[in-house]
Design a protein around this motif. Structure first.
Motif, short mmCIF file in Angstrom:
data_model
loop_
_atom_site.label_atom_id
_atom_site.label_comp_id
_atom_site.label_asym_id
_atom_site.label_seq_id
_atom_site.Cartn_x
_atom_site.Cartn_y
_atom_site.Cartn_z
N GLN A 1 0.81 -1.21 0.00
CA GLN A 1 0.00 0.00 0.00
C GLN A 1 0.85 1.26 0.00
O GLN A 1 0.46 2.29 -0.54
CB GLN A 1 -0.90 -0.02 1.24
CG GLN A 1 -2.15 0.82 1.16
CD GLN A 1 -3.04 0.55 2.36
OE1 GLN A 1 -2.67 0.86 3.49
NE2 GLN A 1 -4.19 -0.07 2.11
N ASP A 2 2.04 1.17 0.60
CA ASP A 2 2.88 2.37 0.73
C ASP A 2 4.29 2.19 0.17
O ASP A 2 5.19 2.96 0.48
CB ASP A 2 2.97 2.81 2.19
CG ASP A 2 3.56 1.73 3.09
OD1 ASP A 2 3.75 0.59 2.61
OD2 ASP A 2 3.83 2.02 4.26
N GLY A 3 4.50 1.18 -0.65
CA GLY A 3 5.84 1.00 -1.21
C GLY A 3 6.06 -0.42 -1.69
O GLY A 3 5.31 -0.93 -2.53
N ASN A 4 7.09 -1.07 -1.14
CA ASN A 4 7.42 -2.43 -1.54
C ASN A 4 7.90 -3.22 -0.33
O ASN A 4 8.34 -2.66 0.68
CB ASN A 4 8.54 -2.42 -2.59
CG ASN A 4 8.10 -1.79 -3.89
OD1 ASN A 4 7.49 -2.42 -4.74
ND2 ASN A 4 8.42 -0.50 -4.06
N ALA B 1 -1.70 -8.28 -6.28
CA ALA B 1 -2.97 -7.61 -5.98
C ALA B 1 -3.29 -7.70 -4.50
O ALA B 1 -3.82 -6.75 -3.89
CB ALA B 1 -4.09 -8.25 -6.81
N LEU B 2 -2.94 -8.83 -3.88
CA LEU B 2 -3.19 -9.02 -2.45
C LEU B 2 -2.26 -8.16 -1.60
O LEU B 2 -2.70 -7.51 -0.64
CB LEU B 2 -3.01 -10.49 -2.10
CG LEU B 2 -3.17 -10.88 -0.63
CD1 LEU B 2 -4.59 -10.56 -0.14
CD2 LEU B 2 -2.86 -12.36 -0.45
N THR B 3 -0.98 -8.13 -1.93
CA THR B 3 -0.03 -7.40 -1.08
C THR B 3 -0.28 -5.89 -1.11
O THR B 3 0.07 -5.18 -0.17
CB THR B 3 1.43 -7.69 -1.49
OG1 THR B 3 1.63 -7.34 -2.87
CG2 THR B 3 1.76 -9.16 -1.27
N ARG B 4 -0.90 -5.41 -2.18
CA ARG B 4 -1.20 -3.96 -2.26
C ARG B 4 -2.27 -3.53 -1.25
O ARG B 4 -2.49 -2.34 -1.06
CB ARG B 4 -1.68 -3.60 -3.67
CG ARG B 4 -0.58 -3.55 -4.71
CD ARG B 4 -1.11 -2.90 -6.00
NE ARG B 4 -0.08 -2.84 -7.03
CZ ARG B 4 0.07 -3.73 -8.00
NH1 ARG B 4 -0.77 -4.79 -8.07
NH2 ARG B 4 1.03 -3.61 -8.90
N ARG C 1 -2.30 -3.92 2.00
CA ARG C 1 -1.77 -3.53 3.32
C ARG C 1 -0.44 -2.81 3.14
O ARG C 1 0.23 -2.93 2.12
CB ARG C 1 -1.56 -4.76 4.21
CG ARG C 1 -2.83 -5.46 4.67
CD ARG C 1 -2.49 -6.58 5.65
NE ARG C 1 -3.66 -7.17 6.28
CZ ARG C 1 -4.28 -8.26 5.84
NH1 ARG C 1 -3.83 -8.87 4.75
NH2 ARG C 1 -5.34 -8.74 6.47
N SER C 2 -0.03 -2.10 4.18
CA SER C 2 1.26 -1.42 4.16
C SER C 2 2.38 -2.43 4.40
O SER C 2 2.15 -3.54 4.90
CB SER C 2 1.32 -0.33 5.23
OG SER C 2 1.34 -0.93 6.53
N THR C 3 3.60 -2.02 4.09
CA THR C 3 4.75 -2.89 4.34
C THR C 3 4.85 -3.26 5.81
O THR C 3 5.04 -4.43 6.17
CB THR C 3 6.05 -2.19 3.88
OG1 THR C 3 5.99 -1.93 2.47
CG2 THR C 3 7.27 -3.04 4.19
N ALA C 4 4.70 -2.27 6.68
CA ALA C 4 4.81 -2.53 8.12
C ALA C 4 3.74 -3.51 8.60
O ALA C 4 4.01 -4.36 9.45
CB ALA C 4 4.71 -1.22 8.91
N GLU C 5 2.53 -3.39 8.06
CA GLU C 5 1.46 -4.31 8.45
C GLU C 5 1.80 -5.75 8.03
O GLU C 5 1.61 -6.69 8.81
CB GLU C 5 0.14 -3.88 7.81
CG GLU C 5 -0.47 -2.64 8.44
CD GLU C 5 -1.75 -2.23 7.73
OE1 GLU C 5 -2.81 -2.21 8.38
OE2 GLU C 5 -1.69 -1.93 6.51
N TRP C 6 2.31 -5.92 6.81
CA TRP C 6 2.67 -7.26 6.36
C TRP C 6 3.79 -7.85 7.21
O TRP C 6 3.74 -9.02 7.60
CB TRP C 6 3.10 -7.24 4.88
CG TRP C 6 1.97 -7.23 3.91
CD1 TRP C 6 1.62 -6.25 3.04
CD2 TRP C 6 1.01 -8.29 3.71
NE1 TRP C 6 0.52 -6.60 2.30
CE2 TRP C 6 0.12 -7.87 2.70
CE3 TRP C 6 0.81 -9.54 4.29
CZ2 TRP C 6 -0.93 -8.65 2.23
CZ3 TRP C 6 -0.25 -10.33 3.84
CH2 TRP C 6 -1.10 -9.89 2.82
#
Length: 425
Positions: A262-265, A312-315, A317-322
């Motif tokens: 959501q906010d990067g990679n 599509a799924l990883t987008r 949530r944010s990196t920190a959330e994942w």
């Protein structure tokens, strides 16, 4: 190495009984001798008067002075010359050659990276020095080794990355934006060669315990580059597959790459079926029960179907959330940091990987010197009983010339002044 390991006194490391004469410049040789120095060896770095190691001038970036303005001191040199003593000797002069030979007679190891035959004219080649000191371990680092049709050629990391095929498997695939051969972001073949050279020297030292004799070590950047092709090389040699560039994806493991968030990679390094199943459970999808994706071989075959679904799924949530969701489920996942973020990472800080040293501890900085405090990355060599120590900051050019020549060769002030007057020092 943390502040607790810092010592300005005699070395107490695993190799504190060894004397190393470092005739190398730039990166591969100095990386090797820094490893030995970090483990306690007394490393004397021979440099050309007035110029020194090439990397002293490789910038920008340059060290800033007290006012934050760039000096003429390149940061590159600091990466691979910690814990050494710098002695300036002009080996093109007979007097300089004599001094180096006398130092070699007192040394356990010599490391050099001149072109094949380059030191023979000075009487500083393996045959000449081993005749004076049969216990000497002499490590030569060249681009192509001392045999074969390319032996006379100069070798550089970038050239070897190209010739070995490493660049052909590094970078985005042809047809993708930015596609084309790409070098690795650091001089990885120089660094690997330095590590292999360290290993070879330790092996030769162990052999010397049994035989009483030293030996010559022929380290070639091309040899190392071919060796570190690892699984890619094995795939070609055994299955005939010529691997191609494929960006951050893995040829044999899926999913093992970067993904958008959501906010990067972020980076997912799922290396087995259990990790994939746990990822699916956390993400709330049933892909692990799909026969196409249950096992890694199937995920590799159906990569083009699975990866867009995952992206599509990883987008969502944010990196920190994942990272927070997956790290406690034993699913390798992390941010893609720039170097500043990496040094600020809590684990990097906890391991003490950023170290600071004084070039002139306990004394005022000599006139003409612009910097005194030097930052570097700690040694990753963690020995419980004989840890790596910080003894010397990356030295100023010739900082230890008088000290070493008095200590090792017994030269007095008048002799040192005479040699300096002749331009030998």
């Amino acid at each position: 190495m943390t502040a607790a390991d810092t010592s300005s006194s005699a070395a107490t490391g695993a190799l504190s009984h060894l004397r190393v004469l470092d005739l190398s410049r730039v990166l591969a040789g100095p990386w090797c001798t820094q490893n030995l120095a970090d483990m306690g060896a007394d490393v004397i770095k021979i440099e050309k008067p007035g110029d020194g190691d090439d990397t002293r001038h490789w910038g920008p970036p340059f060290f800033p002075d007290a006012e934050g303005k760039p000096t003429s001191h390149a940061c590159y040199f600091a990466a691979c010359n910690r814990n050494k003593r710098s002695v300036t000797v002009d080996m093109a002069t007979p007097e300089g050659q004599r001094l180096i030979r006398e130092l070699a007679m007192q040394s356990d190891v010599v490391v050099e990276n001149f072109k094949t035959g380059g030191l023979k004219r000075y009487g500083l080649d393996y045959e000449s020095l081993s005749a004076l000191n049969p216990r000497l371990i002499y490590c030569s680092v060249t681009g192509f080794g001392h045999t074969g049709p390319y032996a006379p050629r100069a070798g550089y990391d970038l050239l070897i990355q190209a010739m070995s095929g490493l660049m052909s498997i590094t970078g985005h695939a042809d047809g993708e934006p930015g596609g084309g051969p790409m070098r690795v972001g650091v001089a990885v073949i120089d660094l690997f060669t330095g590590m292999y050279a360290t290993t070879a020297i330790l092996g030769a030292l162990e052999a010397r315990h049994r035989t009483g004799r030293g030996q010559h070590i022929d380290m070639a950047l091309l040899d190392v580059a071919m060796a570190v092709l690892a699984n890619q090389g094995a795939g070609f040699l055994n299955a005939g597959n010529v691997p191609r560039r494929q960006g951050n994806t893995h040829p044999s493991v899926v999913p093992y790459q970067d993904f958008p968030t959501q906010d990067g990679n972020m980076l997912l390094a799922i290396g087995n079926d259990g990790q994939f199943a746990r990822f699916c459970e956390v993400a709330g999808v049933d892909w692990a029960s799909d026969e196409r994706f249950t096992q890694n071989a199937g995920r590799v075959i159906h990569r083009d179907t699975l990866i867009p679904m995952m992206a599509a799924l990883t987008r969502t949530r944010s990196t920190a959330e994942w990272v927070r969701l997956l790290e406690n489920k034993a699913v390798p996942c992390g941010p893609i940091n720039h170097i500043g973020q990496a040094f600020d990472d809590e684990q990097v800080r906890a391991r003490g990987l950023r170290v600071e040293q004084e070039r002139y501890p306990g004394s005022s900085m000599p006139a003409g010197e612009a910097i005194n405090r030097v930052m570097s990355t700690a040694s990753p060599l963690r020995l419980s009983d004989t840890p790596a120590t910080l003894r010397y900051a990356p030295p100023a050019l010739g900082q230890h010339t008088d000290e070493v020549l008095r200590e090792r060769l017994g030269l007095d002030a008048a002799q040192l002044q005479e040699l300096r007057g002749k331009g030998v020092l």
